[in-house]
Design an enzyme around this catalytic site. Sequence first.
Site, PDB file in Angstrom:
ATOM      1  CG  ASN A   9     -32.760 -14.650 -17.322  1.00 38.04           C
ATOM      2  OD1 ASN A   9     -32.856 -15.808 -16.924  1.00 38.04           O
ATOM      3  ND2 ASN A   9     -33.117 -14.276 -18.545  1.00 38.04           N
ATOM      4  CE  LYS A  11     -30.342 -14.866 -20.709  1.00 39.50           C
ATOM      5  NZ  LYS A  11     -30.028 -14.320 -22.011  1.00 39.50           N
ATOM      6  CG  HIS A  95     -36.006 -13.819 -21.884  1.00 42.18           C
ATOM      7  ND1 HIS A  95     -35.263 -14.248 -22.961  1.00 42.18           N
ATOM      8  CD2 HIS A  95     -35.187 -13.032 -21.147  1.00 42.18           C
ATOM      9  CE1 HIS A  95     -34.043 -13.732 -22.860  1.00 42.18           C
ATOM     10  NE2 HIS A  95     -33.974 -12.999 -21.777  1.00 42.18           N
ATOM     11  CD  GLU A  97     -32.352 -16.113 -24.150  1.00 45.76           C
ATOM     12  OE1 GLU A  97     -32.524 -16.682 -23.059  1.00 45.76           O
ATOM     13  OE2 GLU A  97     -31.422 -15.292 -24.343  1.00 45.76           O
ATOM     14  CD  GLU A 167     -34.062  -8.714 -21.365  1.00 42.10           C
ATOM     15  OE1 GLU A 167     -33.071  -8.667 -20.619  1.00 42.10           O
ATOM     16  OE2 GLU A 167     -34.615  -9.773 -21.694  1.00 42.10           O
ATOM     17  N   GLY A 173     -26.879 -11.163 -24.911  1.00 42.09           N
ATOM     18  CA  GLY A 173     -25.823 -12.157 -25.002  1.00 42.09           C
ATOM     19  C   GLY A 173     -24.835 -11.921 -26.130  1.00 42.09           C
ATOM     20  CB  SER A 213     -24.563  -6.814 -23.654  1.00 43.74           C
ATOM     21  OG  SER A 213     -24.730  -7.942 -24.502  1.00 43.74           O
TER      22      SER A 213
HETATM   23  P1  PGA Z   1     -27.416 -10.690 -21.305  1.00 43.91           P
HETATM   24  O1  PGA Z   1     -28.939 -11.245 -21.201  1.00 43.91           O
HETATM   25  O2  PGA Z   1     -27.212  -9.786 -20.131  1.00 43.91           O
HETATM   26  O3  PGA Z   1     -26.566 -11.917 -21.254  1.00 43.91           O
HETATM   27  O4  PGA Z   1     -27.317  -9.962 -22.606  1.00 43.91           O
HETATM   28  C1  PGA Z   1     -29.980 -10.428 -20.765  1.00 43.91           C
HETATM   29  C2  PGA Z   1     -31.263 -11.217 -20.762  1.00 43.91           C
HETATM   30  O5  PGA Z   1     -31.474 -12.058 -21.636  1.00 43.91           O
HETATM   31  O6  PGA Z   1     -32.098 -11.035 -19.860  1.00 43.91           O
END
Ligand code: PGA
Length: 251
Positions: A9, A11, A95, A97, A167, A173, A213
Site C-alpha cells: 500500500n 498510500k 483502511h 486512515e 491491521e 506506521g 509495521s
Molecule cells: P505500515 O502500514 O506497514 O507502514 O505500518 C500498513 C498499512 O497501513 O497498510
Amino acid sequence: MRTKFVAGNWKMYKTPSEAESLAKDLKERFSKPGRADIVVCPPFTALDRVSRVLSGTQLRLGAQDMHWEDQGAFTGKVSHDMLKDIGVQYVIIGHSEQRTYFHETNETVCKKTRKALETGLVPIVCVGETLEQREANKTEAIVQSHIEGAFQGLAKDLALGAIVAYEPVWAIGTGKTATPAQAQEVHAFIRDLVKKLYDADFSQQLRILYGGSVKPGNAAELFGLPDVDGGLIGGASLKGEDFAGIVAAAN
Ligand code: PGA
C-alpha cells in the site's frame, strides 16, 4: 491450502514518475515466478503508468479506495469501471486512515465491498482496533463490528471473493508490530467469526492478511502463523529491496 498474499500500500507516496521507477525495479526483482500472490497499490494518479510497466508480469495492481456507485456527480471519486479499464484487479477498502480521516464507516465499507465483488474486483477489507480500544479490552468487539459491517447481507458465493486485512491501528506506521501471539489471536478470532457468519468452508478459504509495521525482519515469523495468510505492507513497500524481502518470506 491458502495461497500467501502480499500487497504493498503505497498510500500518498510517489508521483507517477517515481511510481514508474519503483514498478520497474519490482519488475526486475520479481522476474522469476514465486508462490505468493503479489499486488501493489499505488495512488490513483500512478495506476495507469504502473499498470503499463507491470503488464505481463506476475505482479498485480490494486487501488487504495473506490466509490460504490457506478458513476455520477461525485467530485473527487473514482469508480470500479475506471479502475478495471486500466488493469486494476484489487481494491483496498476501509483502511483505518480512511476510517479515521475521511469518515469511512462500516456502512460505506459494506457498500464498497459489495460493489467491488459484484463488479469483479477483489476487495481487501481492512479491520482493526485502536490502542485505546485494545487497552479497554474492546479488540474483539471492534473487529467483529468491522467484519460484520463489511459482510452485511453478502451471500457466501459473493463474499468468497474478498480478502481481509487485520491491521491494528496502533501498529500502522509506528514501528510497533503486533507480537506473533497477538496477531494469531485476532486472526483466529476472525476465522472463527466468519465460520459462524458463513460456514467452515468459507472460513478455511478466506485469506486474512496482517498489516502494521511488517518488515523484512519480522515477516517470516508473522507469515508462518497458522491463521496469517500474508501481509498488507505500508512503509516497507516503498523500497524495492524491503518489499522483495517481505515477499521472499511469503514464498
Ligand atoms: P505500515 O502500514 O506497514 O507502514 O505500518 C500498513 C498499512 O497501513 O497498510
